[in-house]
Design a protein around this motif. Structure first.
Motif, PDB file in Angstrom:
ATOM      1  N   ASP A 241       0.685  -1.287  -0.088  1.00 30.86           N
ATOM      2  CA  ASP A 241       0.205  -0.078  -0.043  1.00 30.86           C
ATOM      3  C   ASP A 241       0.898   1.255  -0.139  1.00 30.86           C
ATOM      4  N   TYR A 242       1.753   1.306  -0.729  1.00 32.21           N
ATOM      5  CA  TYR A 242       2.791   2.490  -0.963  1.00 32.21           C
ATOM      6  C   TYR A 242       2.011   3.748  -1.390  1.00 32.21           C
ATOM      7  N   THR A 243       1.104   3.395  -2.093  1.00 37.61           N
ATOM      8  CA  THR A 243       0.371   4.496  -2.865  1.00 37.61           C
ATOM      9  C   THR A 243      -0.501   5.449  -1.619  1.00 37.61           C
ATOM     10  N   MET A 244      -1.102   4.422  -0.669  1.00 38.73           N
ATOM     11  CA  MET A 244      -1.815   5.183   0.417  1.00 38.73           C
ATOM     12  C   MET A 244      -0.801   5.989   1.374  1.00 38.73           C
ATOM     13  N   ILE A 245       0.432   5.458   1.519  1.00 42.12           N
ATOM     14  CA  ILE A 245       1.261   6.260   2.266  1.00 42.12           C
ATOM     15  C   ILE A 245       1.429   7.769   1.595  1.00 42.12           C
ATOM     16  N   SER A 263       0.959  18.505  -3.911  1.00 41.96           N
ATOM     17  CA  SER A 263       0.461  17.219  -3.032  1.00 41.96           C
ATOM     18  C   SER A 263       0.059  16.215  -4.147  1.00 41.96           C
ATOM     19  N   LEU A 264      -1.225  16.835  -4.901  1.00 45.22           N
ATOM     20  CA  LEU A 264      -1.965  16.005  -5.602  1.00 45.22           C
ATOM     21  C   LEU A 264      -1.098  15.400  -6.898  1.00 45.22           C
ATOM     22  N   VAL A 265      -0.143  16.310  -7.667  1.00 48.28           N
ATOM     23  CA  VAL A 265       0.406  15.736  -8.499  1.00 48.28           C
ATOM     24  C   VAL A 265       1.328  14.935  -8.160  1.00 48.28           C
ATOM     25  N   ILE A 266       2.096  14.849  -6.788  1.00 51.90           N
ATOM     26  CA  ILE A 266       2.933  13.662  -6.633  1.00 51.90           C
ATOM     27  C   ILE A 266       2.208  12.539  -6.361  1.00 51.90           C
ATOM     28  N   TYR A 267       0.916  12.602  -5.576  1.00 51.88           N
ATOM     29  CA  TYR A 267       0.276  11.377  -5.195  1.00 51.88           C
ATOM     30  C   TYR A 267      -0.107  10.659  -6.647  1.00 51.88           C
ATOM     31  N   GLY A 268      -0.527  11.550  -7.673  1.00 51.56           N
ATOM     32  CA  GLY A 268      -1.082  11.290  -8.778  1.00 51.56           C
ATOM     33  C   GLY A 268      -0.201  10.608  -9.689  1.00 51.56           C
ATOM     34  N   CYS A 269       1.141  10.930  -9.539  1.00 52.32           N
ATOM     35  CA  CYS A 269       2.195  10.258 -10.477  1.00 52.32           C
ATOM     36  C   CYS A 269       2.704   8.770 -10.004  1.00 52.32           C
ATOM     37  N   VAL A 270       2.363   8.846  -8.697  1.00 48.23           N
ATOM     38  CA  VAL A 270       2.816   7.383  -7.806  1.00 48.23           C
ATOM     39  C   VAL A 270       1.670   6.615  -8.349  1.00 48.23           C
ATOM     40  N   VAL A 271       0.370   6.991  -8.201  1.00 45.94           N
ATOM     41  CA  VAL A 271      -0.693   6.139  -8.543  1.00 45.94           C
ATOM     42  C   VAL A 271      -0.606   5.787 -10.059  1.00 45.94           C
ATOM     43  N   PHE A 272      -0.163   6.720 -10.985  1.00 48.27           N
ATOM     44  CA  PHE A 272      -0.158   6.500 -12.149  1.00 48.27           C
ATOM     45  C   PHE A 272       0.917   5.325 -12.740  1.00 48.27           C
ATOM     46  N   ARG A 274       1.952   2.909 -10.427  1.00 46.74           N
ATOM     47  CA  ARG A 274       1.526   1.757 -10.202  1.00 46.74           C
ATOM     48  C   ARG A 274       0.577   1.345 -10.938  1.00 46.74           C
ATOM     49  N   ALA A 275      -0.490   1.919 -11.424  1.00 45.64           N
ATOM     50  CA  ALA A 275      -1.631   1.564 -12.633  1.00 45.64           C
ATOM     51  C   ALA A 275      -0.887   1.042 -13.815  1.00 45.64           C
ATOM     52  N   LEU A 276       0.139   1.748 -14.244  1.00 47.75           N
ATOM     53  CA  LEU A 276       0.929   1.364 -15.680  1.00 47.75           C
ATOM     54  C   LEU A 276       1.489   0.284 -15.391  1.00 47.75           C
ATOM     55  N   LYS A 277       2.283  -0.359 -14.432  1.00 52.92           N
ATOM     56  CA  LYS A 277       2.788  -1.274 -14.083  1.00 52.92           C
ATOM     57  C   LYS A 277       1.915  -2.478 -14.224  1.00 52.92           C
ATOM     58  N   ASN A 278       0.610  -2.638 -13.879  1.00 51.11           N
ATOM     59  CA  ASN A 278      -0.404  -3.507 -13.767  1.00 51.11           C
ATOM     60  C   ASN A 278      -1.493  -3.434 -14.987  1.00 51.11           C
ATOM     61  N   SER A 279      -1.179  -2.837 -16.031  1.00 53.56           N
ATOM     62  CA  SER A 279      -2.337  -2.412 -17.133  1.00 53.56           C
ATOM     63  C   SER A 279      -1.433  -3.001 -18.464  1.00 53.56           C
ATOM     64  N   SER A 280      -2.310  -3.401 -19.365  1.00 51.29           N
ATOM     65  CA  SER A 280      -1.809  -3.870 -20.534  1.00 51.29           C
ATOM     66  C   SER A 280      -2.607  -3.074 -21.539  1.00 51.29           C
ATOM     67  N   LYS A 281      -3.710  -2.440 -21.214  1.00 57.53           N
ATOM     68  CA  LYS A 281      -4.450  -1.588 -21.965  1.00 57.53           C
ATOM     69  C   LYS A 281      -4.907  -0.212 -21.345  1.00 57.53           C
ATOM     70  N   ILE A 282      -5.138   0.620 -22.502  1.00 53.49           N
ATOM     71  CA  ILE A 282      -5.454   2.056 -21.828  1.00 53.49           C
ATOM     72  C   ILE A 282      -6.529   1.952 -20.957  1.00 53.49           C
ATOM     73  N   ILE A 283      -7.761   1.344 -21.195  1.00 54.30           N
ATOM     74  CA  ILE A 283      -8.964   1.168 -20.315  1.00 54.30           C
ATOM     75  C   ILE A 283      -8.600   0.564 -19.017  1.00 54.30           C
ATOM     76  N   MET A 284      -7.731  -0.327 -18.890  1.00 50.91           N
ATOM     77  CA  MET A 284      -7.271  -0.994 -17.722  1.00 50.91           C
ATOM     78  C   MET A 284      -6.643  -0.119 -16.946  1.00 50.91           C
TER      79      MET A 284
END
Length: 320
Positions: A241-245, A263-272, A274-284
């Protein structure tokens, strides 16, 4: 003496395979002293009838409050063995695994032990997807988390009073964390302990189900709060849960330093990331961004607002 303790609610289509695998394990390892205990969590399927077809099994059925923690605690309470072997009813244990961890003359070779699982994955419609090893470890691991199959010395189970009934989910992880705090760690051997019939952990629907049925509030918010003074929970948070941190840090910076945009930009970059690592399609990718944000927010809210009641209406019938 070894006590096999099987728990299940429904999952009747796998239960016979589970019981047969235990009987085969007993026979293959030529166990002289053993008992088999089945705890049913008020199943709506024919679990009891299936269990009755195995004459050596003691059957108990929970009839009021139930969850996996309550079932395992009842099984341990009714057992007499100095070694407890817990098995979920949707698992088929591998007979050869027992000889790697247990000797009928000297008992359990470890304090707390398990192996790898071969997950037989299905989707929510019951369609077979694939088989894959869950841990896929090539060497012995020392861990502070466990799963639905493990063996433990009886004295260590009762040292921490078993599982906490309040946990509807992740009661096994809570147990392992409390044991680790007493320097009793799980030994994870690089051998298949069981075939596990399960909904795929990669199934996109599973993560949303776990949010909306409150599973994540138990496995995150409640787990973190109950183990806040346990050093091993922080290792788990950083891993899972590093994105939660980063969201927590973002909230701190907003309220103290008023750095909203940064703050929102930094958090958004971390979420992006993590999501990118676990996604194979744009919709995902878009779905995962929403998912991580929602899960992080609910986890933080749950830390302060989620207070489920401990089940107290625990009733059961002894069937045979």
């Amino acid at each position: 003496m070894i006590s096999f303790i099987i728990i299940a609610r429904n999952e009747a289509k796998y239960l016979s395979k589970c019981f047969n695998s235990i009987v085969a394990t007993i026979e293959q390892n030529r166990l002289r002293k053993y008992e088999i205990i089945y705890i049913d969590s008020n199943s709506e399927e024919n679990n009891i009838e299936i269990a009755k077809s195995f004459p050596q099994i003691k059957i108990f059925q929970l009839t009021a409050d139930y969850n996996a923690a309550i079932a395992r605690n009842l099984g341990a309470e009714k057992s007499t063995g100095d070694v407890l072997f817990f098995v979920d009813g949707d698992m088929k244990i591998q007979s050869e695994f027992l000889e790697k961890v247990y000797n009928k003359d000297i008992g359990l070779k470890y304090d707390f032990v398990s192996g790898d699982f071969l997950n037989i994955n299905y989707d929510y419609s019951g369609n077979y997807l694939n088989d894959e090893k869950y841990f896929n470890n090539l060497e012995v691991l020392i861990q502070y988390e466990v799963g639905g199959l493990f063996l433990i010395q009886r004295k260590y189970w009762f040292l921490v009073n078993g599982m906490r009934n309040i946990f509807r989910k992740s009661q096994d992880i809570d147990l392992a964390l409390r044991l680790a705090r007493k320097n009793i760690f799980l030994t994870r051997l690089p051998f298949i302990a069981a075939f596990h019939h399960t909904i795929s952990y990669r199934d996109y629907k599973r993560k949303w189900v776990m949010i909306f049925n409150k599973s994540d509030l138990y496995s995150r918010s409640l787990l973190y709060r109950y183990n806040i003074f346990n050093i091993y929970i922080f290792k788990r948070i950083i891993k899972h849960d590093y994105t939660m941190i980063f969201l927590l840090l973002a909230l701190v910076f907003v309220f103290i330093f008023k750095y909203l945009i940064i703050s929102l930009v930094i958090y958004g970059c971390v979420v992006f990331y993590r999501a990118l690592k676990n996604s194979s399609k744009i919709i995902m990718l878009l779905e995962n961004i929403l998912y991580y944000f929602l899960r992080d927010a609910l986890t933080i809210l749950g830390l302060f607002l989620f207070f489920p009641k401990t089940p107290k209406n625990i009733k059961y019938n002894f069937i045979k």
